[in-house]
Design an enzyme around this catalytic site. Structure first.
Site, PDB file in Angstrom:
ATOM      1  N   LYS A   1      -0.023 -54.074  28.296  1.00 35.84           N
ATOM      2  CA  LYS A   1       0.983 -53.880  27.008  1.00 35.84           C
ATOM      3  C   LYS A   1       2.289 -54.548  27.075  1.00 35.84           C
ATOM      4  O   LYS A   1       2.807 -54.981  26.216  1.00 35.84           O
ATOM      5  CB  LYS A   1       1.196 -52.248  27.003  1.00 35.84           C
ATOM      6  CG  LYS A   1      -0.355 -51.705  26.750  1.00 35.84           C
ATOM      7  CD  LYS A   1      -0.121 -50.077  26.840  1.00 35.84           C
ATOM      8  CE  LYS A   1       0.447 -49.659  28.096  1.00 35.84           C
ATOM      9  NZ  LYS A   1      -0.632 -49.612  29.126  1.00 35.84           N
TER      10      LYS A   1
ATOM     11  N   GLY B   1       4.078 -48.342  34.118  1.00 45.20           N
ATOM     12  CA  GLY B   1       4.679 -49.585  35.064  1.00 45.20           C
ATOM     13  C   GLY B   1       3.963 -50.855  34.298  1.00 45.20           C
ATOM     14  O   GLY B   1       2.943 -51.234  34.247  1.00 45.20           O
ATOM     15  N   HIS B   2       4.900 -51.565  33.618  1.00 47.63           N
ATOM     16  CA  HIS B   2       4.615 -52.835  33.058  1.00 47.63           C
ATOM     17  C   HIS B   2       5.398 -53.843  33.824  1.00 47.63           C
ATOM     18  O   HIS B   2       6.307 -53.938  34.109  1.00 47.63           O
ATOM     19  CB  HIS B   2       5.282 -52.661  31.439  1.00 47.63           C
ATOM     20  CG  HIS B   2       4.986 -51.483  30.634  1.00 47.63           C
ATOM     21  ND1 HIS B   2       3.865 -51.072  30.345  1.00 47.63           N
ATOM     22  CD2 HIS B   2       6.016 -50.628  30.306  1.00 47.63           C
ATOM     23  CE1 HIS B   2       3.605 -50.127  29.629  1.00 47.63           C
ATOM     24  NE2 HIS B   2       4.986 -49.685  29.765  1.00 47.63           N
TER      25      HIS B   2
ATOM     26  N   GLN C   1       1.065 -45.484  28.775  1.00 43.04           N
ATOM     27  CA  GLN C   1      -0.484 -44.986  29.261  1.00 43.04           C
ATOM     28  C   GLN C   1      -1.183 -45.724  28.192  1.00 43.04           C
ATOM     29  O   GLN C   1      -1.095 -46.564  27.646  1.00 43.04           O
ATOM     30  CB  GLN C   1      -0.728 -43.739  29.072  1.00 43.04           C
ATOM     31  CG  GLN C   1       0.508 -43.002  30.227  1.00 43.04           C
ATOM     32  CD  GLN C   1       2.048 -42.983  30.248  1.00 43.04           C
ATOM     33  OE1 GLN C   1       2.520 -42.560  29.159  1.00 43.04           O
ATOM     34  NE2 GLN C   1       2.461 -43.562  31.100  1.00 43.04           N
TER      35      GLN C   1
HETATM   36  P1  GDP Z   1       0.647 -52.542  31.192  1.00 40.31           P
HETATM   37  O1  GDP Z   1       1.070 -51.011  32.117  1.00 40.31           O
HETATM   38  O2  GDP Z   1      -0.212 -51.987  30.242  1.00 40.31           O
HETATM   39  O3  GDP Z   1       1.889 -52.996  30.706  1.00 40.31           O
HETATM   40  O4  GDP Z   1       0.040 -53.405  32.158  1.00 40.31           O
HETATM   41  P2  GDP Z   1       0.511 -53.666  33.641  1.00 40.31           P
HETATM   42  O5  GDP Z   1       1.770 -54.491  33.927  1.00 40.31           O
HETATM   43  O6  GDP Z   1       0.456 -52.369  34.600  1.00 40.31           O
HETATM   44  O7  GDP Z   1      -1.032 -54.206  34.376  1.00 40.31           O
HETATM   45  C1  GDP Z   1      -1.144 -55.607  33.543  1.00 40.31           C
HETATM   46  C2  GDP Z   1      -1.083 -56.788  34.748  1.00 40.31           C
HETATM   47  O8  GDP Z   1      -1.864 -57.811  34.370  1.00 40.31           O
HETATM   48  C3  GDP Z   1       0.402 -57.179  35.066  1.00 40.31           C
HETATM   49  O9  GDP Z   1       0.521 -57.542  36.395  1.00 40.31           O
HETATM   50  C4  GDP Z   1       0.546 -58.458  34.197  1.00 40.31           C
HETATM   51  O10 GDP Z   1       1.190 -59.331  34.784  1.00 40.31           O
HETATM   52  C5  GDP Z   1      -1.058 -58.927  34.438  1.00 40.31           C
HETATM   53  N1  GDP Z   1      -1.527 -59.494  33.103  1.00 40.31           N
HETATM   54  C6  GDP Z   1      -1.242 -59.346  31.507  1.00 40.31           C
HETATM   55  N2  GDP Z   1      -1.984 -60.216  30.952  1.00 40.31           N
HETATM   56  C7  GDP Z   1      -2.830 -60.894  31.804  1.00 40.31           C
HETATM   57  C8  GDP Z   1      -3.683 -61.821  31.485  1.00 40.31           C
HETATM   58  O11 GDP Z   1      -4.168 -62.298  30.360  1.00 40.31           O
HETATM   59  N3  GDP Z   1      -4.098 -62.498  32.775  1.00 40.31           N
HETATM   60  C9  GDP Z   1      -3.841 -62.193  34.067  1.00 40.31           C
HETATM   61  N4  GDP Z   1      -4.525 -62.834  34.831  1.00 40.31           N
HETATM   62  N5  GDP Z   1      -2.919 -61.185  34.200  1.00 40.31           N
HETATM   63  C10 GDP Z   1      -2.377 -60.683  32.977  1.00 40.31           C
HETATM   64  P1  IMO Z   2       0.870 -47.765  31.973  1.00 40.59           P
HETATM   65  O1  IMO Z   2       1.840 -47.565  30.861  1.00 40.59           O
HETATM   66  C1  IMO Z   2      -2.351 -46.030  34.194  1.00 40.59           C
HETATM   67  C2  IMO Z   2      -2.395 -41.898  34.950  1.00 40.59           C
HETATM   68  C3  IMO Z   2      -2.260 -41.409  36.476  1.00 40.59           C
HETATM   69  C4  IMO Z   2      -2.953 -40.093  36.434  1.00 40.59           C
HETATM   70  C5  IMO Z   2      -2.736 -39.426  35.009  1.00 40.59           C
HETATM   71  C6  IMO Z   2      -1.672 -38.566  34.761  1.00 40.59           C
HETATM   72  O2  IMO Z   2       1.339 -48.541  32.834  1.00 40.59           O
HETATM   73  O3  IMO Z   2      -0.407 -48.231  31.531  1.00 40.59           O
HETATM   74  P2  IMO Z   2       1.039 -38.443  35.047  1.00 40.59           P
HETATM   75  O4  IMO Z   2       1.925 -39.056  36.113  1.00 40.59           O
HETATM   76  O5  IMO Z   2       1.143 -39.345  33.822  1.00 40.59           O
HETATM   77  O6  IMO Z   2       0.786 -37.139  34.854  1.00 40.59           O
HETATM   78  O7  IMO Z   2      -0.439 -38.808  35.680  1.00 40.59           O
HETATM   79  O8  IMO Z   2      -2.378 -40.641  34.439  1.00 40.59           O
HETATM   80  N1  IMO Z   2      -1.092 -42.797  34.481  1.00 40.59           N
HETATM   81  C7  IMO Z   2      -1.394 -43.975  34.231  1.00 40.59           C
HETATM   82  N2  IMO Z   2      -2.443 -44.843  34.435  1.00 40.59           N
HETATM   83  N3  IMO Z   2      -1.127 -46.643  33.571  1.00 40.59           N
HETATM   84  C8  IMO Z   2      -0.247 -46.003  33.080  1.00 40.59           C
HETATM   85  O9  IMO Z   2       0.925 -46.129  32.517  1.00 40.59           O
HETATM   86  C9  IMO Z   2      -0.421 -44.553  33.677  1.00 40.59           C
HETATM   87  N4  IMO Z   2       0.513 -43.433  33.522  1.00 40.59           N
HETATM   88  C10 IMO Z   2       0.025 -42.327  34.036  1.00 40.59           C
HETATM   89  O10 IMO Z   2      -2.754 -42.232  37.478  1.00 40.59           O
HETATM   90  O11 IMO Z   2      -4.383 -40.491  36.502  1.00 40.59           O
HETATM   91 MG    MG Z   3       1.000 -50.401  33.844  1.00 39.12          MG
END
Ligand code: GDP
Ligand code: IMO
Ligand code: MG
Length: 428
Positions: free
Chosen positions: A16, A40-41, A223
């Site tokens: 996202k 965590g993004h 989430q």
């Molecule tokens: P979010 O929480 O939905 O913002 O996603 P996260 O950042 O936690 O996890 C997504 C991971 O995938 C991050 O490390 C991004 O840098 C990576 N990512 C996002 N889009 C792509 C993609 O199209 N290909 C690859 N290989 N990595 C990606």
């Molecule tokens: P983003 O925005 C993935 C999960 C936790 C746990 C459950 C409840 O990066 O996609 P909490 O601390 O929210 O009460 O935990 O939700 N969880 C996530 N899993 N991505 C997240 O955020 C999450 N935020 C919470 O691992 O299972």
């Molecule tokens: Mg994340």
């Protein structure tokens, strides 16, 4: 296209942050409307990598006004820590607005989150331990502390004392922990009040006025749908509404203002923490996805559980959120597989079930029914148009599109900001 909601389609970490960043330069406001620093993004911009937790990813784009709206729970120490870290890297954070009605995560919420999980033992949720659930519980229980309370010391003290009353009994007598001092909590919160004051606003009014004057507002969900407290795999969920409806209640913007709902969906599935996950893999295929996709939590570093794409989940997400467009991410991670299984339905107690079952026990027992698609070996990270993708990758995307209930408008082919194939404009 003024009001756009962007949410996660699966169990989080779909990418996202990157998708928001992709739209960043074309939007005026980016609003975080739910959750807190459990998110965590990761956003990769050239050689720079940013990990955002509490702040909306739009903060990385110059000119955007980032907003933390009323539906968020704010750990103020984390807020300032993130702001300082971004400032030190040259990001302009001066425009941030924080809702006066957002709730505050305090020391006691973090403590209770951790002791409750320990107490649950085998039944634990696997929370991020950031105090999210207990802070939302206090909000619903009407003993929460809001940002605006920091500007009235006597009210703040009364509220903290009220909130701690029952909790200290619980900590002492049930959890065998030390009681928490109200004075310390109050002093801890008050130290931030003056730094916070200039950011605090009536964000619902601000967003309403922005939309009235034709500005573009992006509502960025934390989430995801399957972690939503109402529509997810309860009780293995987070404590907020991560679905598009959460953008309405969590920001004060009316439902009829929303023009577009974008769901970010991974080309396979991951989940952190406990709970049902029908397509989860326990073999070398799961290890392949984890290591190739670098599937380790941005917030807690935990290895993510990995599995194949689940089409009934995508359809469920399309229905619950009113998805107009999917952004399919991490297609590049599948490169090198001979065949790619996709879950098209489930088998529950010998019966074929085509949609996500309403009964949680059925979902726990659901066995995926797979259809296999031929893979590809070509490196796709340089693809910038759909035609650049190998035929089998194109066919995989088209097959998912048919099964998933909405069009796939953009495709991620690598972590970098530029690594994306756009099929339909997401804002027009
Ligand atoms: P979010 O929480 O939905 O913002 O996603 P996260 O950042 O936690 O996890 C997504 C991971 O995938 C991050 O490390 C991004 O840098 C990576 N990512 C996002 N889009 C792509 C993609 O199209 N290909 C690859 N290989 N990595 C990606
Ligand atoms: P983003 O925005 C993935 C999960 C936790 C746990 C459950 C409840 O990066 O996609 P909490 O601390 O929210 O009460 O935990 O939700 N969880 C996530 N899993 N991505 C997240 O955020 C999450 N935020 C919470 O691992 O299972
Ligand atoms: Mg994340």
């Amino acid at each position: 296209m003024p009001a756009v909601v962007l949410i996660g389609a699966q169990w989080g970490d779909e990418g996202k942050g990157k998708a928001t960043d992709l739209l960043g330069s074309r939007v005026d406001y980016v609003v975080k409307f739910n959750g807190g620093n459990n998110a965590g993004h990761t956003v990769v911009v050239g050689d720079e990598k940013y990990a955002l937790h509490l702040l909306p990813s739009g903060i990385l784009t110059e000119g955007v006004t980032p907003v933390i709206s009323n539906g968020v729970v704010v750990d103020i120490e984390v807020l300032f820590h993130e702001l300082e870290a971004l400032s030190a890297r040259g990001v302009d954070v001066s425009k941030l607005l924080v809702s006066a009605n957002a709730h505050v995560i305090t020391h006691y919420h973090r403590t209770i989150d951790k002791v409750t999980e320990r107490f649950l033992g085998k039944r634990q949720i696997g929370t991020t331990g950031r105090g999210i659930g207990p802070a939302y519980a206090d909000k619903i229980n009407r003993v929460g502390i809001r940002i605006q309370d920091l500007f009235d010391e006597s009210i703040l003290r009364q509220k903290v004392e009220g909130a701690l009353d029952a909790k200290n009994h619980l900590l002492l007598k049930v959890f065998n922990r030390r009681a928490i001092s109200a004075d310390e909590v109050v002093a801890d919160l008050l130290q931030y009040a003056e730094r916070l004051r200039p950011m605090v606003a009536d964000t619902a009014l601000e967003l309403h006025q922005a939309l009235e004057s034709g500005k573009t507002v992006l509502f960025e969900g934390g989430q995801a749908t399957m972690l939503d407290v109402d529509h997810g795999t309860y009780p293995f969920v987070t404590s907020s509404n991560a679905t598009s409806g959460g953008a309405v209640t969590g920001s004060g913007i009316a439902p009829n203002r929303i023009d577009r709902v974008i769901a970010v969906v991974k080309a396979y599935t991951t989940r952190v923490g406990a709970g049902p996950f029908p397509t989860e893999l326990f073999d070398e295929s799961g290890e392949f996805l984890r290591s190739k996709g670098f599937e380790f939590g941005t917030t807690t570093g935990r290895p993510r559980r990995c599995g194949w794409y689940d089409a009934p989940i995508a359809r469920y997400t399309a229905r619950i959120n009113g998805v107009t467009d999917f952004v399919l991410t991490k297609l590049d991670v599948l490169t090198g597989l001979k065949t790619i299984p996709v879950c098209v339905a489930y088998e529950v107690d010998g019966r074929r079930v085509d949609e996500v079952p309403v009964s949680q026990s059925d979902f726990h027992h659901a066995k995926p029914i797979y259809e296999e698609f031929p893979g590809w070996d070509e490196d796709i990270t340089g693809a910038r148009s759909f035609e650049d993708l190998p035929k089998n990758a194109q066919d995989y995307v088209l097959a998912l599109e048919v099964m998933s209930g909405s069009r796939i408008s953009a495709i991620g082919v690598g972590p970098d900001r530029e690594a994306v194939v756009v099929r339909h404009d997401l804002l027009n």
